[in-house]
Design a protein around this motif. Structure first.
Motif, mmCIF file in Angstrom:
data_model
loop_
_atom_site.group_PDB
_atom_site.id
_atom_site.type_symbol
_atom_site.label_atom_id
_atom_site.label_comp_id
_atom_site.label_asym_id
_atom_site.label_seq_id
_atom_site.Cartn_x
_atom_site.Cartn_y
_atom_site.Cartn_z
ATOM 1 N N SER A 94 0.710 -1.119 0.043
ATOM 2 C CA SER A 94 0.041 0.056 0.056
ATOM 3 C C SER A 94 0.896 1.256 0.112
ATOM 4 O O SER A 94 0.268 2.444 0.160
ATOM 5 C CB SER A 94 -0.974 0.014 1.139
ATOM 6 N N ARG A 127 -5.000 4.630 0.092
ATOM 7 C CA ARG A 127 -3.931 3.826 0.577
ATOM 8 C C ARG A 127 -4.325 3.047 1.882
ATOM 9 O O ARG A 127 -4.022 1.811 1.892
ATOM 10 C CB ARG A 127 -2.785 4.573 0.980
ATOM 11 N N ALA A 146 -0.024 -0.291 -4.708
ATOM 12 C CA ALA A 146 0.094 1.011 -4.773
ATOM 13 C C ALA A 146 1.640 1.247 -5.385
ATOM 14 O O ALA A 146 2.551 0.960 -4.729
ATOM 15 C CB ALA A 146 0.052 1.748 -3.433
#
Length: 249
Positions: A94, A127, A146
């Motif tokens: 993330s 996120r 991400a």
């Protein structure tokens, strides 16, 4: 000056972190320290910080319990945590900042510097929601990752990655829709994350998704043809391990 709050249920740990920040991070001002979720939320609403150091596990609560109760995360967060391999992996997928306890001064200074360079908080909620979802999935089946770029963050499905190609300390991600994304991390970083998702480092400069290989061509090391038509060399050193992996698919 980064207006900072520490949310940590151990007073000694909070004071230690505050003292280290005071000594080594001159642009950080600790305006408050709290020990739990409710008081942490109240402090964030009151002080409107630029940065929050957030303990992952507190007494019967977690730092994610706090985040789920905040609609607009317009500040940066650095998680502090004891070693938990699964949680660390969720953070990495993330693109979330974290520090392991006991706090390493050099890593702390580096994390604060990276936070200072962030200009846009619009992806924060995405996120952290992504990290929460990953942490709840104990089967280790993370589906999205991400990617930090010069323009911010891009969130992509792992299955859409055909291959990764290194360029110095950067990595190109080549996706199914023919998009190339330049990411400001090394290919080794992503090899460690993606190896359990059927990726293989066939060459110093190449990491491929085995689900997207269409043909292997024999040779000294040989090369693989990928779904996008690209040819990826296989190093002699990796050839045997690569062929063994292919045969086990």
């Amino acid at each position: 000056m980064l207006k900072t709050i520490i949310v940590e249920d151990e007073e000694k740990a909070s004071l230690n972190l505050k003292n280290i920040l005071h000594e080594y991070c001159e642009n950080v001002e600790v305006v408050d320290m709290q020990e739990g979720v409710a008081s942490g939320i109240a402090s964030i609403k009151k002080h409107k910080p630029d940065l929050v150091f957030l303990d992952v596990k507190m007494r019967g609560e977690t730092g994610f319990d706090l985040l789920e109760q905040i609609d607009d995360i317009n500040f940066e967060i650095i998680f502090t945590t004891a070693h938990n391999e699964y949680a660390l992996k969720a953070f990495k997928f993330s693109a979330i900042h974290y520090l392991l306890k006991p706090i390493d001064i050099e890593q702390l200074v580096d994390a604060v510097q990276r936070v200072k360079e962030i200009k846009n908080h619009k992806f924060n909620k995405v996120r952290f929601d992504m990290a929460i979802e990953n942490l709840k999935d104990q089967k280790n089946t993370f589906r999205k990752i991400a990617l930090p770029t010069v323009d911010g963050l891009i969130f992509i499905q792992i299955e859409d990655i055909i291959r990764c190609e290194s360029e110095d300390n950067y990595t190109y991600f080549i996706l199914q829709n023919e998009t190339r994304v330049l990411v400001s991390k090394t290919i080794k970083h992503y090899e460690e994350l993606l190896v359990e998702h059927n990726f293989f480092r066939v060459h110093q400069s190449h990491l491929i998704n085995l689900n997207h290989i269409t043909k292997y061509h024999k040779g000294e090391g040989g090369y693989a043809t990928m779904a996008d038509g690209s040819s990826v060399p296989v190093s002699r050193r990796k050839k045997i391990a690569f062929l063994n992996t292919l045969s086990s698919l």
